[in-house]
Every structure is written in structure tokens, then in C-alpha cells.
Scaffold this active site. Structure first.
Site, mmCIF file in Angstrom:
data_model
loop_
_atom_site.group_PDB
_atom_site.id
_atom_site.type_symbol
_atom_site.label_atom_id
_atom_site.label_comp_id
_atom_site.label_asym_id
_atom_site.label_seq_id
_atom_site.Cartn_x
_atom_site.Cartn_y
_atom_site.Cartn_z
ATOM 1 N N HIS A 82 0.843 -1.191 0.000
ATOM 2 C CA HIS A 82 0.000 0.000 0.000
ATOM 3 C C HIS A 82 0.874 1.235 0.000
ATOM 4 O O HIS A 82 1.845 1.324 0.739
ATOM 5 C CB HIS A 82 -0.902 0.031 1.240
ATOM 6 N N ASP A 161 -15.465 2.390 7.983
ATOM 7 C CA ASP A 161 -14.419 3.336 7.589
ATOM 8 C C ASP A 161 -14.948 4.318 6.553
ATOM 9 O O ASP A 161 -14.647 5.512 6.597
ATOM 10 C CB ASP A 161 -13.197 2.600 7.032
ATOM 11 N N ARG A 168 -15.133 12.478 9.001
ATOM 12 C CA ARG A 168 -13.898 13.177 9.398
ATOM 13 C C ARG A 168 -13.568 14.305 8.437
ATOM 14 O O ARG A 168 -13.072 15.357 8.828
ATOM 15 C CB ARG A 168 -12.733 12.177 9.456
ATOM 16 N N SER A 183 -7.760 3.557 9.490
ATOM 17 C CA SER A 183 -8.538 3.633 8.262
ATOM 18 C C SER A 183 -7.829 2.864 7.136
ATOM 19 O O SER A 183 -8.414 1.994 6.473
ATOM 20 C CB SER A 183 -8.713 5.105 7.879
ATOM 21 N N LYS A 187 -8.732 -1.360 5.579
ATOM 22 C CA LYS A 187 -9.014 -1.718 4.180
ATOM 23 C C LYS A 187 -8.079 -2.808 3.678
ATOM 24 O O LYS A 187 -8.498 -3.729 2.966
ATOM 25 C CB LYS A 187 -8.914 -0.465 3.300
HETATM 26 N N1 URA Z 1 -6.442 7.549 3.468
HETATM 27 C C1 URA Z 1 -7.336 6.729 4.045
HETATM 28 O O1 URA Z 1 -7.711 5.712 3.489
HETATM 29 N N2 URA Z 1 -7.800 7.049 5.260
HETATM 30 C C2 URA Z 1 -7.426 8.150 5.909
HETATM 31 O O2 URA Z 1 -7.874 8.364 7.016
HETATM 32 C C3 URA Z 1 -6.494 8.998 5.290
HETATM 33 C C4 URA Z 1 -6.009 8.667 4.069
#
Ligand code: URA
Ligand code: CA
Length: 434
Positions: A82, A161, A168, A183, A187
Site C-alpha cells: 500500500h 471506515d 472526518r 482507516s 481496508k
Molecule cells: N487515506 C485513508 O484511506 N484514510 C485516511 O484516514 C487517510 C487517508
């Protein structure tokens, strides 16, 4: 349990336990906990932070809020990579076939991009016929046979999320390390990876502009990954200028082809070998990163990495003849050189502005609904530290319209040229292995 008490507990700096965090995320997902209470809770986290245990509980709860991909039918240790994102980041296109060529299973779930350029799927769709609509069985079969397949995001991954990130965004609580780390990690974990290599970017063009912040984020993500039983490591890499030369979908596919045979831009080449070595290590295919690196260089030189890319494209409907003849990729009508107005050394290339310039050409999406033009983009001719003569090209614009004044202006604004020699920036600041 009452949400108001849990908000107060966090507000006052106390640690929440697993049951309490599960209660919050389950309640939020089922909409029993309203947005205004979740807003207050996010702000409490923003100010009070979260302990290592709380971060693991939060990540785990978000993973459980939706589908979790089961890759157990795929043989071997599935390693995912990632990147926290940047401009012209072509690494995934290179890394997937590169590590597959040494036997690391790459079972990638990918998305489309928003902003600068497309996401990995958009880029791959520059190859005529290529598609990511695979059944689960087909996906598993392809990874077992070829060690590589990419599938689109169809499953309902981490809905908690998704909602929380949206919340957020409008409550000034994005910039919180525990929230960002959980977050991102939720994923990756829901997508089924056994092990995760993180490329955390720092510099002007990155989400985390400062090295210290990038380090803190990387540290938090590595702790979460290891805390939920997925081997995780991170590197911190430079995004003070775009990565490689190409920014744009088909242009980046071409750049990936060059890099797969060892002829890519120096920074992209090095970053791919570094990230790739760690992926090979985590997959248990080499005893150390030195050995892993040798294996990767070998498949670049032998042509096996490029062959893996061809097999991958063909098996997902793509016309792999574009690899031997990249002119078959979508190609823009016009190429326009942006000539330097003075001589000197490149001291700065503001990555965000280069990204915006590529987006204006049509390489990226301004909104989720925008169509992207796969053929357009930019190819940087000069990077930080390079010398340029007046009149020499800084960037080649690939465009389908001749009206590119705004794009040219953005490129001039992005580049700084100075008289004294400038050193190329450090590419990899550190590696976090625990
Ligand atoms: N990318 C994400 O997937 N989540 C965040 O909180 C910030 C950047
Ligand atoms: Ca690039």
C-alpha cells in the site's frame, strides 16, 4: 453502555477497551449511533490520541463492519503493498508482475483513482480489452496459475471506515494518526492480505509533508498490522517531486514496461526493488532482502518479469501485444514541449501542481463521475538536481487539445531553477521493521 459515556471517557483521556470500541463501531455501522455523537468521538480522539491497543481494536472493529475477503484458497503467503499516494506513482504496475515472476502470489483488489491520475485499474485499462470483472473463482484460479490477478472492488469492504472517513472530512478530524492508520489498515486487512508492505510518502506532494509525521504514521500502521497478526513493515519514501517521469495512465503503463526490463527511471527502479525485496521476504521466498533483490534483478534482466506482465494482461482479456509495441496504447494527438526560460539546476518540482496539470489535461478525475482520458499526461524531462539549458524541455505535454496554456503555467509554477548545483533528494528515508 451509552455512547455519551464513552465520548466522555475518551475526552478525559482514558483508555477504551475492546468491548467499548466494538460497541461504538457496531452502533455507528447500524446507524444506532448518530453522526453527531461520532463527530464528537472523532474530535476526542483527535485531541487525546489512542493507545496501541485501542488502535488495534478500532481497526479490527472496522474490518468486521463489512465483508472480509478470504484468500485461503490461494497457495502461499499473499503480500499486499500500500502506498499513501503521490503523483505519478507507477510502483503497483511494476511490482505486481515483478514479484509474481519470482513466485510471490499477488491477489490484488484495486480501485479507480480520484484526483491527479487514475488508480491502478484505470491505468491497466489503457491496455485494450483488459478488464477486472472476474468471478471470485476465476480470481483465485488465476492467482494460483499465474501468481497474479487484479479484481475490482465489488465487495462491501469496511463500511464503518467509509462513513467515518466521510464524517472526518467535514469535521476537521482527518489529520489524526490513529484515525488515518486504522482507516488505511482496515481496508488492507479486509482485502485479505497475509502480509503488508507499506510505502509511506513524505514531502510536498504527500499527505504527510514532514518526515516526523510520516514516521509516526508508518510506525502506527506497522503496530496495527502486527497487532492483528499480519506481518507488516514500512518504508518512508520521498514525494518531494513526482516519482519517475510519466504522469498519466497509458504513459505510466509504458513507464512500467520499461521498468520491468530494468530500463525505468532511476527512482522508480530503486523504489520497486526496495519494496519488492520486502514483499519477497515477507512471502518467505528469500532469506534476506539482499537475496530477494538479486532474484528481482534477475527476472528483470531475463525478461521473466515482463513475461509475467504479458500473461497477466492476456488472462484478463488484454491485448498484450502493446508490450512489444507501446504505440498501440492510447496515444494523445499533440505533444508540446515546455521549454526552460533560464539555465540552471532544478531545485524544486512541486508534485501537487504537476498532478493538477495532469488532471487538467484529463488524466485524472475531478469528481467521481468524471471520465478520464487514458492517453494524456506529462513526461518529465528534468528532475531535481538535473541541469537544464534555456530552451531545453522541462516537460513534454501529451494532450488531445491545443489549449494547454493553463497546464503550461502550472508546470512553470511547479519548477524552480537555481544557479548553484542541487543534490537529488534522498529517495528512501528509512525502513521500519519490527
Ligand atoms: N487515506 C485513508 O484511506 N484514510 C485516511 O484516514 C487517510 C487517508
Ligand atoms: Ca511515474
Amino acid at each position: 453502555m451509552r455512547m455519551v459515556d464513552l465520548i466522555a471517557k475518551k475526552r478525559d483521556g482514558h483508555e477504551l477497551n475492546k468491548q467499548e470500541i466494538d460497541f461504538i463501531i457496531e452502533g455507528y455501522t447500524s446507524k444506532e449511533i448518530p453522526e453527531y455523537q461520532m463527530s464528537a468521538f472523532s474530535m476526542a480522539i483527535f485531541f487525546q490520541g489512542m493507545t496501541k491497543d485501542e488502535r488495534v481494536y478500532l481497526t479490527d472493529a472496522m474490518v468486521k463492519s463489512g465483508d472480509v475477503i478470504n484468500l485461503s484458497e490461494i497457495e502461499g503467503i499473499k503480500v499486499d503493498k500500500h502506498s499513501t499516494g503521490g503523483v505519478g506513482d507507477t510502483t503497483t504496475l511494476v511490482l505486481a508482475p515483478l514479484v509474481a515472476a519470482v513466485g510471490v502470489p499477488v491477489a490484488k483488489m484495486s480501485g479507480r483513482g480520484l484526483g491527479h491520475t487514475g488508480g491502478t485499474i484505470d491505468k491497466l485499462e489503457s491496455v485494450p480489452g483488459f478488464h477486472v470483472e472476474l468471478s471470485n473463482d476465476e480470481f483465485v484460479r488465476l492467482v494460483n496459475e499465474n501468481k497474479i490477478a487484479v479484481i475490482g472492488q465489488s465487495a462491501n469492504l469496511t463500511p464503518a471506515d467509509k462513513s467515518l472517513y466521510g464524517l472526518r472530512d467535514v469535521t476537521a478530524t482527518v489529520d489524526s494518526i490513529p484515525l488515518i492508520a486504522s482507516s488505511i489498515m482496515s481496508k488492507k486487512i479486509a482485502a485479505g492480505a497475509d502480509a503488508i508492505v507499506l510505502d509511506v510518502k513524505t514531502g510536498d506532494g504527500a499527505f504527510m509533508k514532514k518526515l516526523d509525521d510520516a514516521s509516526d504514521l508508518a510506525d502506527a500502521m506497522v503496530d496495527i498490522g502486527n497487532g492483528v497478526g499480519r506481518k507488516t513493515m514500512a518504508i518512508i519514501s520521498d514525494m518531494s517531486q513526482p516519482l519517475g517521469f510519466a504522469v498519466g495512465n497509458a504513459l505510466e503503463v509504458k513507464e512500467a514496461i520499461d521498468t520491468l526490463v530494468g530500463k525505468g527511471p532511476k527512482d522508480l527502479h530503486e523504489l520497486c526493488l526496495t519494496l519488492g525485496s520486502h514483499m519477497v521476504m515477507l512471502a518467505g521466498k528469500a532469506k534476506d532482502t539482499e537475496e530477494a533483490r538479486k532474484m528481482l534483478v534477475e527476472v528483470m534482466e531475463s525478461g521473466a518479469a515482463l513475461e509475467a506482465f504479458k500473461t497477466f494482461l492476456t488472462s484478463q482479456g488484454g491485448d498484450a501485444s502493446v508490450i512489444d509495441d507501446p504505440t498501440k496504447l492510447p496515444t494523445a494527438i499533440h505533444t508540446i514541449e515546455v521549454a526552460a526560460k533560464t539555465s540552471g539546476y532544478i531545485s524544486k518540482i512541486i508534485a501537487d501542481q504537476i498532478g493538477t496539470a495532469a488532471m487538467l489535461l484529463g488524466a485524472g478525475r475531478a469528481t467521481k463521475e468524471s471520465e478520464i482520458d487514458l492517453s494524456v499526461g506529462l513526461v518529465l524531462k528534468k528532475k531535481i538536481g538535473d541541469f537544464v539549458q534555456t530552451g531545453e524541455s522541462l516537460v513534454t505535454i501529451h494532450a488531445n487539445s491545443e489549449k494547454v496554456e493553463e497546464v503550461i503555467q502550472l508546470i512553470y509554477d511547479a519548477y524552480s531553477i537555481v544557479e548553484k548545483p542541487v543534490e537529488a533528494p534522498t529517495l528512501i528515508y528509512k525502513e521500519i521493521v519490527k
